[in-house]
Motif scaffolding. Structure first.
Motif, short mmCIF file in Angstrom:
data_model
loop_
_atom_site.label_atom_id
_atom_site.label_comp_id
_atom_site.label_asym_id
_atom_site.label_seq_id
_atom_site.Cartn_x
_atom_site.Cartn_y
_atom_site.Cartn_z
N ALA A 158 14.27 -0.19 1.55
CA ALA A 158 13.50 0.98 1.96
C ALA A 158 14.43 2.04 2.55
N ALA A 159 15.44 1.61 3.32
CA ALA A 159 16.40 2.55 3.90
C ALA A 159 17.21 3.24 2.80
N LEU A 160 17.62 2.47 1.78
CA LEU A 160 18.33 3.06 0.65
C LEU A 160 17.43 4.03 -0.11
N GLY A 161 16.15 3.66 -0.25
CA GLY A 161 15.20 4.56 -0.90
C GLY A 161 15.07 5.88 -0.16
N ALA A 162 15.01 5.81 1.18
CA ALA A 162 14.93 7.03 1.98
C ALA A 162 16.21 7.86 1.84
N SER A 163 17.35 7.18 1.78
CA SER A 163 18.63 7.88 1.62
C SER A 163 18.69 8.61 0.28
N CYS B 91 17.72 7.89 -9.98
CA CYS B 91 18.08 6.52 -10.34
C CYS B 91 17.98 5.59 -9.13
N LEU B 92 18.46 6.05 -7.99
CA LEU B 92 18.41 5.22 -6.77
C LEU B 92 16.98 5.05 -6.26
N ALA B 93 16.22 6.14 -6.27
CA ALA B 93 14.84 6.07 -5.78
C ALA B 93 14.00 5.13 -6.64
N GLY B 94 14.09 5.30 -7.97
CA GLY B 94 13.36 4.41 -8.86
C GLY B 94 13.87 2.99 -8.80
N THR C 2 8.37 13.87 1.23
CA THR C 2 7.15 13.05 1.22
C THR C 2 7.49 11.62 0.80
N LEU C 3 8.28 11.48 -0.25
CA LEU C 3 8.72 10.15 -0.67
C LEU C 3 9.56 9.49 0.42
N GLY C 4 10.50 10.25 0.99
CA GLY C 4 11.39 9.70 2.00
C GLY C 4 10.65 9.22 3.23
N ALA C 5 9.64 9.97 3.66
CA ALA C 5 8.87 9.57 4.84
C ALA C 5 8.14 8.25 4.59
N THR C 6 7.68 8.05 3.36
CA THR C 6 6.99 6.79 3.04
C THR C 6 7.96 5.62 3.02
N PHE C 7 9.15 5.83 2.45
CA PHE C 7 10.19 4.79 2.51
C PHE C 7 10.53 4.44 3.96
N ILE C 8 10.66 5.47 4.81
CA ILE C 8 11.00 5.24 6.22
C ILE C 8 9.89 4.45 6.90
N ALA C 9 8.63 4.76 6.58
CA ALA C 9 7.51 4.02 7.17
C ALA C 9 7.59 2.53 6.82
N PHE D 209 0.84 -1.20 0.00
CA PHE D 209 0.00 0.00 0.00
C PHE D 209 0.87 1.25 0.00
N LEU D 210 1.86 1.28 0.89
CA LEU D 210 2.77 2.43 0.95
C LEU D 210 3.59 2.55 -0.34
N LEU D 211 3.97 1.42 -0.90
CA LEU D 211 4.75 1.44 -2.13
C LEU D 211 3.93 1.98 -3.30
N GLY D 212 2.63 1.71 -3.30
CA GLY D 212 1.75 2.28 -4.32
C GLY D 212 1.81 3.80 -4.30
N SER D 213 1.84 4.35 -3.09
CA SER D 213 1.96 5.80 -2.94
C SER D 213 3.28 6.31 -3.53
N ILE D 214 4.37 5.59 -3.26
CA ILE D 214 5.68 5.99 -3.76
C ILE D 214 5.74 5.93 -5.28
N TYR D 215 5.27 4.81 -5.84
CA TYR D 215 5.37 4.63 -7.29
C TYR D 215 4.54 5.68 -8.03
N ALA D 216 3.32 5.91 -7.60
CA ALA D 216 2.46 6.87 -8.29
C ALA D 216 3.01 8.28 -8.16
#
Length: 432
Positions: free
Chosen positions: A270-275, A295-298, A358-365, A208-215
C-alpha cells in the motif's frame, strides 16, 4: 503445463476474446465520452454503473443457471452484452450509457460465473492451481491486448464499438462448441458484513478500499488521460501499463506472501502504491514517468486483492471460506461502486490530476489501517497460513472459492511434506 491446458484451452481462448472486447469498451467509454462532452462526474456515474450490474449478476446468475442451464445463460448473456456494446455510439447520453453499463456489468459477471464453473469442473485438485493461474493470465493479457486494438481506429466513430461487439460474439464459439455440461453452480450465501468485520477487520476494510482503487484505475484511467491531454495511443498505453504491472508483480508478491507476516506486506504494498501516485501527480509533461507510475500503481493493486483474500482465509476454517469469499467479493464491489464517484467529483472540482491524490489517499488509508491492526492482534504463524490465492479482481465468487479450496489443499500438502522431515531431524538429533 501443456497437458493441463489441453483440456481447457477453448475456455481460456474464449475468455481472452471476451476480455479483448470488454477491455476495449472500458477505455472507449472515456475516449468517446470526452468527444461527446461528458463531464468527469457524469463518466464516473457511468463507470459505477458497471459495478452495480456486476454485483447483481454475481447474485442472480446461479439462480438463472439452475432454471435453464449453463449453455442458455451463457449464450443469452453474450447476446445482450454484444448488443449493448453496439448501442453505445447510437445513444450518446450519460444516463443511457449508465443503464448500458449496468447491463454489461451484469452480463460480464454472469459470464464469469458460468465460465469459471466450467473451468473449475474441468480442473482436478492437482491441476486447479495451474488452471487458475492460466485463467488469470488470459484475462490480463486480454485487457492489455485490447488497448493495442484501440489505436487502430477512431473513437469518434462506431467502428471500435463494433469490433468490441464482434470479439465478444466470436468468443462464445470455442466455449459453447467444446464444453460439457457442468454441475449446477452452488455458491454459499455471502457472509454478513458484521461477521466479516469481526473475523478479519483488515481483510474487510482493506478489500473495500481496494475496490475503490481498482475501479478508479480501470474505469477512470481513460477519463484522466483525455482530460490530461494525452493522445489515444498514450491513453491506451497508460491503461495497458496498469495491467502490465499486475502481471509483473503478481508472482514476486505471492512469493513474499507465503514467507512473511502478511500484514507487513500489505503495509509495504500500500505504501508503494501511494508512492506511485505521488510520481503520477508530479508527472505532468513527462510521459515516461507517467507510464512508470501507472505500472507501479496497477502492479500493487491486483496482487493486493489476492493478498487480502489469503490473509482473511488465514483466520477461517475451510468450512467458513466459501461464505467469506462471497462476502469479500460483495464488499469489493461496494467499494468499486463508490470509488469512481469520489474520483469523478474530485476531477470535476480540481482538475484531471486529482486522479492521483484520490488514489494515493486510499492507498495510504489501507497502509495506516494495516499498521493499526498490527497493534490489535498477534500475527498468524507462517506454518499455519494458507497459500497465496492467484486470483484477480475481475473474477466471480466461483473462482475465489475454487482458489480458496486450492490454497488450503496446497498448504496442507506442503505441511505434510515438511513434517516428516522435521520428525526425522528430531530423531537424528536425539540419537546423536
Amino acid at each position: 503445463m501443456t497437458k493441463v491446458l489441453s483440456g481447457v484451452w477453448p475456455l481460456l481462448l474464449g475468455i481472452l476474446l471476451i476480455m479483448l472486447g470488454n477491455g476495449m469498451h472500458f477505455t472507449l467509454i472515456g475516449l468517446r465520452g470526452d468527444i461527446e462532452g461528458f463531464s468527469a462526474a457524469s463518466l464516473a456515474i457511468v463507470t459505477s454503473g458497471y459495478f452495480v450490474g456486476f454485483l447483481s449478476g454475481a447474485r442472480l446468475t446461479p439462480l438463472m443457471i439452475k432454471r435453464v442451464g449453463h449453455v442458455r445463460v451463457f449464450a443469452a448473456l453474450g447476446s445482450f452484452m454484444s448488443a449493448g456494446l453496439i448501442t453505445f455510439p447510437l445513444l450518446t447520453d450519460p444516463w443511457v450509457w449508465t443503464l448500458l453499463r449496468v447491463l454489461i456489468g451484469f452480463c460480464m459477471s454472469g459470464i464469469y460465473v458460468t465460465a469459471e464453473s466450467w473451468l473449475n469442473y474441468s480442473a482436478t485438485n492437482n491441476t486447479r492451481g495451474k488452471v487458475l493461474s492460466a485463467y488469470m493470465i488470459a484475462q490480463t493479457l486480454g485487457i492489455i491486448g485490447a488497448q493495442g486494438l484501440l489505436t487502430l481506429g477512431d473513437a469518434g466513430t462506431s467502428a471500435l464499438f463494433i469490433v468490441a461487439s464482434i470479439l465478444v460474439s466470436v468468443s462464445f464459439a470455442p466455449i459453447l462448441l467444446s464444453v460439457t455440461p457442468a454441475p449446477v453452480v452452488e455458491m454459499a450465501r455471502p457472509m454478513r458484513l458484521r461477521e466479516l468485520l469481526a473475523t478479519s477487520p483488515l481483510g474487510t476494510v482493506g478489500i473495500f478500499l481496494l475496490g475503490s482503487i481498482y475501479a478508479t484505475q480501470a474505469g477512470m484511467g481513460a477519463v484522466f488521460g483525455t482530460q490530461a491531454g494525452l493522445s489515444t495511443t498514450q491513453i491506451a498505453l497508460f491503461i495497458a501499463m496498469l495491467f502490465t504491472g499486475a502481471l509483473i508483480f503478481q508472482y514476486p508478491i505471492g512469493w513474499l506472501s507465503d514467507r512473511m507476516d502478511r500484514r507487513k506486506l500489505i503495509f509495504l504494498i500500500a505504501a508503494l502504491g501511494a508512492s506511485s501516485c505521488i510520481l503520477g501527480w508530479f508527472s505532468a509533461g513527462d510521459t515516461r514517468l507517467l507510464m512508470l507510475s501507472a505500472c507501479l500503481a496497477g502492479g500493487m493493486t491486483t496482487p493486493l486483492y489476492a493478498l487480502f483474500l489469503a490473509y482473511t482465509n488465514d483466520t477461517l476454517t475451510p468450512d467458513e471460506m466459501p461464505a467469506a469469499s462471497g462476502g469479500l467479493v460483495f464488499t469489493f464491489g461496494l467499494g468499486a461502486i463508490l470509488g469512481p464517484l469520489i474520483t469523478g467529483w474530485a476531477m470535476q472540482s480540481f482538475g484531471a490530476f486529482a486522479f492521483w491524490p484520490t488514489l494515493g489517499a486510499t492507498f495510504i488509508a489501507i497502509a495506516l489501517f494495516a499498521l493499526y491492526r498490527m497493534t490489535q492482534r498477534a500475527s498468524v504463524p507462517l506454518a499455519d497460513t494458507e497459500s497465496y490465492l492467484s486470483v484477480i479482481p475481475t473474477t466471480s465468487p466461483v473462482a475465489v472459492e475454487a482458489a480458496g479450496t486450492w490454497a488450503v489443499e496446497h498448504a496442507e500438502a506442503e505441511r505434510d511434506e515438511t513434517t516428516p522431515r522435521s520428525d526425522e531431524a528430531s530423531r537424528h538429533e536425539s540419537g546423536s
